[in-house]
Design a protein around this motif. Structure first.
Motif, PDB file in Angstrom:
ATOM      1  N   LYS A  96       0.646  -1.261   0.075  1.00 47.56           N
ATOM      2  CA  LYS A  96      -0.299   0.157   0.195  1.00 47.56           C
ATOM      3  C   LYS A  96       0.773   1.109   0.168  1.00 47.56           C
ATOM      4  CE  LYS A  96      -3.973  -2.869   2.619  1.00 47.56           C
ATOM      5  NZ  LYS A  96      -4.711  -2.886   1.098  1.00 47.56           N
ATOM      6  N   ARG A  97       2.348   1.199  -0.587  1.00 51.06           N
ATOM      7  CA  ARG A  97       2.490   2.821  -1.085  1.00 51.06           C
ATOM      8  C   ARG A  97       3.744   2.148  -2.688  1.00 51.06           C
ATOM      9  NH1 ARG A  97       5.378  -0.557   3.052  1.00 51.06           N
ATOM     10  NH2 ARG A  97       7.954  -0.446   3.582  1.00 51.06           N
ATOM     11  N   PRO A  98       3.593   2.670  -2.743  1.00 48.48           N
ATOM     12  CA  PRO A  98       4.690   3.194  -3.970  1.00 48.48           C
ATOM     13  C   PRO A  98       5.952   2.522  -4.516  1.00 48.48           C
ATOM     14  CG  PRO A  98       4.950   5.429  -3.326  1.00 48.48           C
ATOM     15  CD  PRO A  98       3.523   5.066  -2.894  1.00 48.48           C
ATOM     16  N   TYR A  99       7.317   2.799  -3.235  1.00 48.61           N
ATOM     17  CA  TYR A  99       8.133   1.645  -3.502  1.00 48.61           C
ATOM     18  C   TYR A  99       8.428   1.033  -2.014  1.00 48.61           C
ATOM     19  CZ  TYR A  99       9.856   5.102  -6.595  1.00 48.61           C
ATOM     20  OH  TYR A  99       9.467   5.653  -8.293  1.00 48.61           O
ATOM     21  N   VAL A 100       9.307   0.182  -1.768  1.00 46.96           N
ATOM     22  CA  VAL A 100       9.025  -0.520  -0.440  1.00 46.96           C
ATOM     23  C   VAL A 100      10.105  -0.140   0.228  1.00 46.96           C
ATOM     24  CG1 VAL A 100      11.186  -2.621  -1.703  1.00 46.96           C
ATOM     25  CG2 VAL A 100       9.555  -3.150   0.176  1.00 46.96           C
ATOM     26  N   LEU A 101      11.006   0.070  -0.137  1.00 47.71           N
ATOM     27  CA  LEU A 101      11.942   1.372   0.351  1.00 47.71           C
ATOM     28  C   LEU A 101      12.965   2.121  -0.477  1.00 47.71           C
ATOM     29  CD1 LEU A 101      14.698   0.014  -0.482  1.00 47.71           C
ATOM     30  CD2 LEU A 101      14.723  -1.495   1.634  1.00 47.71           C
ATOM     31  N   SER A 153      16.839   7.378  -3.766  1.00 46.21           N
ATOM     32  CA  SER A 153      15.671   6.243  -5.205  1.00 46.21           C
ATOM     33  C   SER A 153      15.228   5.675  -4.599  1.00 46.21           C
ATOM     34  CB  SER A 153      16.817   6.043  -5.541  1.00 46.21           C
ATOM     35  OG  SER A 153      16.321   4.518  -7.036  1.00 46.21           O
ATOM     36  N   GLY A 154      13.738   5.500  -5.300  1.00 47.22           N
ATOM     37  CA  GLY A 154      12.449   4.757  -4.428  1.00 47.22           C
ATOM     38  C   GLY A 154      13.040   2.819  -5.367  1.00 47.22           C
ATOM     39  N   VAL A 155      12.839   2.292  -3.863  1.00 49.60           N
ATOM     40  CA  VAL A 155      13.301   0.728  -4.955  1.00 49.60           C
ATOM     41  C   VAL A 155      12.177   0.205  -4.388  1.00 49.60           C
ATOM     42  CG1 VAL A 155      14.186  -1.069  -4.398  1.00 49.60           C
ATOM     43  CG2 VAL A 155      15.299   1.058  -4.380  1.00 49.60           C
ATOM     44  N   GLU A 156      10.928  -0.316  -5.564  1.00 48.91           N
ATOM     45  CA  GLU A 156      10.518  -1.084  -5.864  1.00 48.91           C
ATOM     46  C   GLU A 156      10.234  -2.826  -5.456  1.00 48.91           C
ATOM     47  OE1 GLU A 156      11.309   0.446  -9.512  1.00 48.91           O
ATOM     48  OE2 GLU A 156       9.889   1.277  -9.814  1.00 48.91           O
ATOM     49  N   SER A 170       3.527  -4.941  -4.153  1.00 46.25           N
ATOM     50  CA  SER A 170       2.371  -4.682  -4.839  1.00 46.25           C
ATOM     51  C   SER A 170       2.946  -3.407  -5.851  1.00 46.25           C
ATOM     52  CB  SER A 170       1.701  -3.960  -3.895  1.00 46.25           C
ATOM     53  OG  SER A 170       2.062  -2.989  -3.310  1.00 46.25           O
ATOM     54  N   SER A 171       4.217  -2.767  -4.588  1.00 50.93           N
ATOM     55  CA  SER A 171       4.975  -1.135  -6.159  1.00 50.93           C
ATOM     56  C   SER A 171       5.557  -2.044  -7.087  1.00 50.93           C
ATOM     57  CB  SER A 171       5.619  -1.387  -5.270  1.00 50.93           C
ATOM     58  OG  SER A 171       6.973  -2.302  -4.436  1.00 50.93           O
TER      59      SER A 171
END
Length: 354
Positions: A96-101, A153-156, A170-171
Motif C-alpha cells: 500500500k505504498r509506491p516503493y518498498v524502501l 532513489s525509490g526501490v520497488e 504491489s509496488s
C-alpha cells in the motif's frame, strides 16, 4: 505470529543476534537496524500465496491475470535458467505504498567514490536503505549539510539473498509483464550467488542474468530475442552516463580550486544533457523515456547506480559465450570468480572483456 502462508517464528530469530551485535555500536546503529527489522517483518506479514490470489474471484481481475503471467516467468526461471526453485516470487505482498524502501546514495562533492555501508549479512554496499521515505529524506539532508552529493532513489523491490521467501510486491504491479519477468530473473540471480563487499560484481552479474534470461524468455514465447529499440536505447544511454562518469573522474583528479572545479563539474552535466538531446533527435525519433532523469537536478551520487549495475556486464556476457551458453557451467565459473581475491577477480573480468 503467522503470515498467511506459514509461521514467521523460524525467520524472526535471525534478527535477534543481529540486533544484539549492532547494539554494541550505539543507539544510531540500533535505531537504523531496528527500522530495517521492522520493515522486513511487515513485508513478511503481508505475504500470501499467489496461487490463492489467482484463484480468488473477489480479487482484482487485472491483478490476477498479471500475477498468472508472472508465474509463467517464475517457472521458466528455475526450469530453463537454473535459478533457485523456492517460494520466492510465488508469493504476493500488498504494501500500500509506491516503493518498498528508499535508498540513499552519497559521494563527496568532487569524487565518484560512494560512501559505503557495511552490514553483517550483505557486506558493504554503496547505499543505505530506509522503509520510510521521510527517514530517507532526513538522512539525505544530513549528508547534504556535511557537503556530500546525495541521491534518494525509490526501490520497488529487493532480494534478501535467500534468507526469506521474497514476494512479488504491489509496488511492482504497474510494470509490464516483461519488466516483471526481468526483475524475477535479476533477484533470483542474487539468491543463486552473491559475494560480500563487491556491489559492482554482484549487480553486473545479476544484470547479465536478467538480460540474457529475458532474451531467452522472449524466444520461448515466440518473440524476437530482444525489444530491439528499447535494448539499444538502454545500452546507448548507459554508455552516455558512463562516459560522463569517466570525464568527471578525470576532472576530479586535477589540482583545481573548488570554484573552478564546480564550474567544470556543472559543464559536464550540461554536456551530458546536450549529448542526450542529440541522441534523441538523431537515433531515437524523439523518444523521451529518460527525460525525467536527465533534466532533474544532477550530481555525482545520481550516477552511482549506473556504474554499480553495469560495469562488468560485458565480462559476464563473454564468460557466458565462453561456456557455450550453458547455465550450470556459467554459474560454476561465476562462483570461481567470486572465490578469488578482489584484485584477481577484477583482473579476470578485465582480461575476458578484451
Amino acid at each position: 505470529m503467522r503470515s498467511r502462508h506459514g509461521s514467521l517464528d523460524r525467520h524472526l530469530y535471525r534478527f535477534v543476534p543481529l540486533l544484539l551485535t549492532l547494539a554494541l555500536n550505539g543507539c544510531a546503529s540500533l535505531n537504523y537496524y531496528g527500522q530495517l527489522a521492522k520493515g522486513q517483518v511487515s513485508l513478511l506479514r503481508a505475504r500470501e500465496p499467489i496461487a490463492q490470489v489467482i484463484a480468488d474471484p473477489t480479487r482484482d481481475p487485472r491483478l490476477r491475470e498479471h500475477l498468472q503471467r508472472a508465474q509463467a516467468a517464475r517457472v521458466f526461471a528455475s526450469a530453463h535458467l537454473h535459478l533457485p526453485d523456492n517460494q520466492s516470487y510465488r508469493l504476493y505482498a500488498d504494501i500500500k505504498r509506491p516503493y518498498v524502501l528508499w535508498n540513499v546514495f552519497a559521494t563527496p562533492e568532487f569524487s565518484l567514490e560512494p560512501q559505503t555501508h557495511c552490514f553483517p549479512i550483505a557486506g558493504c554496499v554503496a547505499y543505505r536503505g530506509y522503509y520510510d521515505q521521510n527517514a530517507a529524506r532526513g538522512a539525505a539532508g544530513l549528508q547534504k549539510q556535511a557537503g556530500m552529493d546525495v541521491y534518494v532513489s525509490g526501490v520497488e523491490t529487493y532480494s534478501t539473498l535467500g534468507w526469506f521467501d521474497d514476494p512479488i510486491i504491489s509496488s511492482m504491479m504497474s510494470w509490464g509483464d516483461e519488466r516483471l519477468a526481468t526483475l524475477i530473473f535479476h533477484e533470483l540471480a542474487h539468491q543463486r550467488f552473491y559475494v560480500k563487499d563487491d556491489t559492482e560484481f554482484n549487480e553486473s552479474y545479476a544484470t547479465f542474468v536478467e538480460q540474457e534470461g529475458t532474451r531467452q524468455w522472449r524466444l520461448a514465447q515466440g518473440l524476437s530475442p530482444t525489444g530491439e529499440d528499447q535494448g539499444q536505447q538502454r545500452d546507448q544511454f548507459i554508455e552516455l552516463v558512463l562516459e560522463t562518469r569517466d570525464r568527471l573522474k578525470a576532472l576530479y583528479g586535477q589540482p583545481l580550486a573548488p570554484t573552478v572545479m564546480r564550474e567544470k563539474k556543472a559543464a559536464e552535466f550540461e554536456r551530458l544533457r546536450a549529448q542526450y538531446k542529440q541522441l534523441q533527435a538523431s537515433q531515437w525519433q524523439g523518444d523521451k523515456r529518460y527525460d525525467a532523469w536527465v533534466y532533474a537536478p544532477m550530481n555525482n551520487a545520481k550516477l552511482l547506480p549506473f556504474g554499480l549495475y553495469d560495469r562488468w556486464v560485458p565480462a559476464f556476457a563473454a564468460l557466458f559465450k565462453q561456456v557455450d551458453g550453458d547455465w550450470p557451467t556459467f554459474f560454476q565459473a561465476v562462483e570461481k570468480w567470486g572465490r578469488l581475491p578482489p584484485d584477481e577477480r577484477k583482473a579476470a573480468m578485465v582480461e575476458i572483456s578484451r
